[in-house]
Design a protein around this motif. Structure first.
Motif, PDB file in Angstrom:
ATOM      1  N   THR A 125       0.806  -1.205   0.000  1.00  0.00           N
ATOM      2  CA  THR A 125       0.000   0.000   0.000  1.00  0.00           C
ATOM      3  C   THR A 125       0.845   1.263   0.000  1.00  0.00           C
ATOM      4  N   ASP A 126       0.310   2.307  -0.617  1.00  0.00           N
ATOM      5  CA  ASP A 126       0.950   3.613  -0.636  1.00  0.00           C
ATOM      6  C   ASP A 126       0.097   4.640   0.113  1.00  0.00           C
ATOM      7  N   ALA A 127      -0.732   4.165   1.036  1.00  0.00           N
ATOM      8  CA  ALA A 127      -1.679   5.037   1.725  1.00  0.00           C
ATOM      9  C   ALA A 127      -0.988   6.032   2.650  1.00  0.00           C
ATOM     10  N   VAL A 142      -5.502   5.982   6.088  1.00  0.00           N
ATOM     11  CA  VAL A 142      -5.559   4.808   6.958  1.00  0.00           C
ATOM     12  C   VAL A 142      -6.641   4.964   8.029  1.00  0.00           C
ATOM     13  N   ILE A 143      -6.844   6.174   8.541  1.00  0.00           N
ATOM     14  CA  ILE A 143      -7.823   6.378   9.615  1.00  0.00           C
ATOM     15  C   ILE A 143      -9.216   5.882   9.221  1.00  0.00           C
ATOM     16  N   ALA A 149     -13.264   1.267   8.899  1.00  0.00           N
ATOM     17  CA  ALA A 149     -14.016   0.353   8.030  1.00  0.00           C
ATOM     18  C   ALA A 149     -13.688  -1.109   8.296  1.00  0.00           C
ATOM     19  N   GLY A 150     -12.631  -1.368   9.096  1.00  0.00           N
ATOM     20  CA  GLY A 150     -12.295  -2.749   9.437  1.00  0.00           C
ATOM     21  C   GLY A 150     -10.858  -3.151   9.231  1.00  0.00           C
ATOM     22  N   PHE A 151     -10.045  -2.291   8.586  1.00  0.00           N
ATOM     23  CA  PHE A 151      -8.633  -2.601   8.370  1.00  0.00           C
ATOM     24  C   PHE A 151      -7.855  -2.401   9.674  1.00  0.00           C
ATOM     25  N   GLU A 158       3.896   4.640   9.940  1.00  0.00           N
ATOM     26  CA  GLU A 158       3.656   5.489  11.104  1.00  0.00           C
ATOM     27  C   GLU A 158       2.247   5.269  11.657  1.00  0.00           C
ATOM     28  N   SER A 159       1.294   5.025  10.768  1.00  0.00           N
ATOM     29  CA  SER A 159      -0.085   4.789  11.197  1.00  0.00           C
ATOM     30  C   SER A 159      -0.179   3.575  12.115  1.00  0.00           C
TER      31      SER A 159
END
Length: 388
Positions: A192-194, A199-200, A205-207, A233-234
């Motif tokens: 992922t490049d999020a 991410v929040i 949503a369940g991730f 970091e998230s």
């Protein structure tokens, strides 16, 4: 068979104690020598722990789960059992719809078949819904955005999917995660490049889990001169986020293993092999994924990588190597390492009755010496591997 394990150093989340463990009817029965046993194993001072639980493995023993054969599932499960793994989630990777359905179909056919390897309670799908910027060793020709027509067909075809890794920033990812969550399937962030800002809502949503932390994911980067936190970091900023680490001693150096386990508790970290068909073999060249359509890899310096050295390609580790790595490369206690190897992955993936040496839990046990050489693997109270 009633089985008694004597003279073992029993490892629990609270510490290590010397004692006797009793197994009956496929379950942990009791502690102490007052027990009628059909067989007694003298652990001779070795460690006695719950069996290792690997929630991310692509194969082993020369077999990949994408080979779409009964033999691949059973032989890989057997290889990992010989190294202390008593439960694993066969992991599929980004591939054509036909290949994915082929693997799903084979697993549905064999999932209740008795065998002499690790338990396989369900599947992990790693892809194909990934960022093309973070493919790693996933085939870039097979990554795509979540397609409801495709994933709903998968979900209807198999009742065995327990987790599904995807990039949360892709169009349609939140809806995908909510569908998985509704069905009791764990959505996991991967390849992922999020940004943190993406991410929040994905977490909401369940991730709630991050696949192979540090690998194939965004970190601090600039957009129009402004710095943005990434998935890495998230994972640390979101208190409830759980993570997994490829602790083969190659994917992550001592400093990063130490960093991760300093800021995430043992009940938030699962050790994984992310192993390929090369695990448990001495093969130097093989394919990650199916023999027909997989990615060619080479083993160098104890790890698999793409031929052009642009990315690691899973690992060749078995689970005993993970425990050994954490013992030698971090200051984590053995109790914490075993927690990360057993009850934490079981909890993350909602695998019931496994991961603890507690009466009523499944009698999945591994015995190993101080150098993590496995002498016995016991699954459901049955000795499936015994070192000669």
């Amino acid at each position: 068979m009633n089985l008694q394990i004597r003279n073992g150093r029993i490892v629990t989340p609270c510490g290590i104690t010397t004692g006797t463990l009793n197994l009956a009817g496929g379950k942990i029965a009791s502690f102490g020598e007052d027990f009628s046993a059909d067989r007694v194993i003298d652990a001779e001072g070795k460690y006695v722990t719950p069996g290792f639980i690997d929630i991310h493995t692509h194969g082993g023993g020369g077999y990949d789960f994408m080979d779409c054969s009964e033999e691949a599932f059973f032989k890989a499960a057997r290889t990992h059992a010989e190294h202390g793994t008593t439960t694993l989630l066969p992991t599929l990777l980004s591939a054509s719809t036909e290949e994915i359905f082929g693997a799903l179909s084979i697993f549905e056919k064999i999932k209740n078949t008795p065998h002499d390897g690790a338990n396989m309670p369900g599947l992990h799908l790693e892809g194909p819904y990934f960022s093309p910027k973070q493919c790693g060793a996933q085939d870039p020709n097979q990554v795509r955005c979540p397609d409801p027509a495709e994933y709903m067909k998968c979900l209807e075809a198999s009742s065995s999917i327990m987790r599904w890794s995807a990039a949360p920033e892709l169009p349609g990812a939140p809806e995908f995660a909510r569908e998985l969550t509704k069905r009791g399937i764990l959505p996991s962030i991967a390849h992922t490049d999020a940004t943190y800002e993406e991410v929040i809502p994905a977490y909401e949503a369940g991730f709630t889990h991050v696949t192979h932390l540090y690998s194939s994911m965004s970190t601090v980067h600039r957009i129009d001169c402004f710095r943005h936190a990434g998935v890495l970091e998230s994972a640390f900023l979101i208190d409830g986020m759980t993570v997994e680490l490829i602790a083969d001693g190659c994917h992550l150096p001592s400093s990063l293993l130490t960093f991760a386990t300093k800021f995430k508790r043992p009940d938030q970290v699962a050790l994984i092999t992310d192993s390929s068909r090369g695990a448990g073999t001495t093969d130097k060249y093989f394919r990650l994924g199916s023999v027909k359509a997989g990615m060619d890899v080479v083993v160098e310096k104890g790890v698999a990588m793409l031929l052009d050295h642009s990315s690691f390609a899973g690992s060749i580790a078995t689970f005993d190597r993970l425990v050994r790595t954490m013992m030698t490369m971090t200051s984590c206690s053995l109790s914490d390492i075993i927690t990360m190897s057993t009850i934490t992955p079981a909890t993350i993936c909602r695998i019931p009755n496994k991961g603890l040496l507690r009466p009523g839990y499944d009698a999945d046990v591994v015995i190993f010496d101080p150098d993590v050489n496995v002498s016995h693997t016991i699954i459901g109270g049955r000795v499936v591997y015994e070192a000669k």
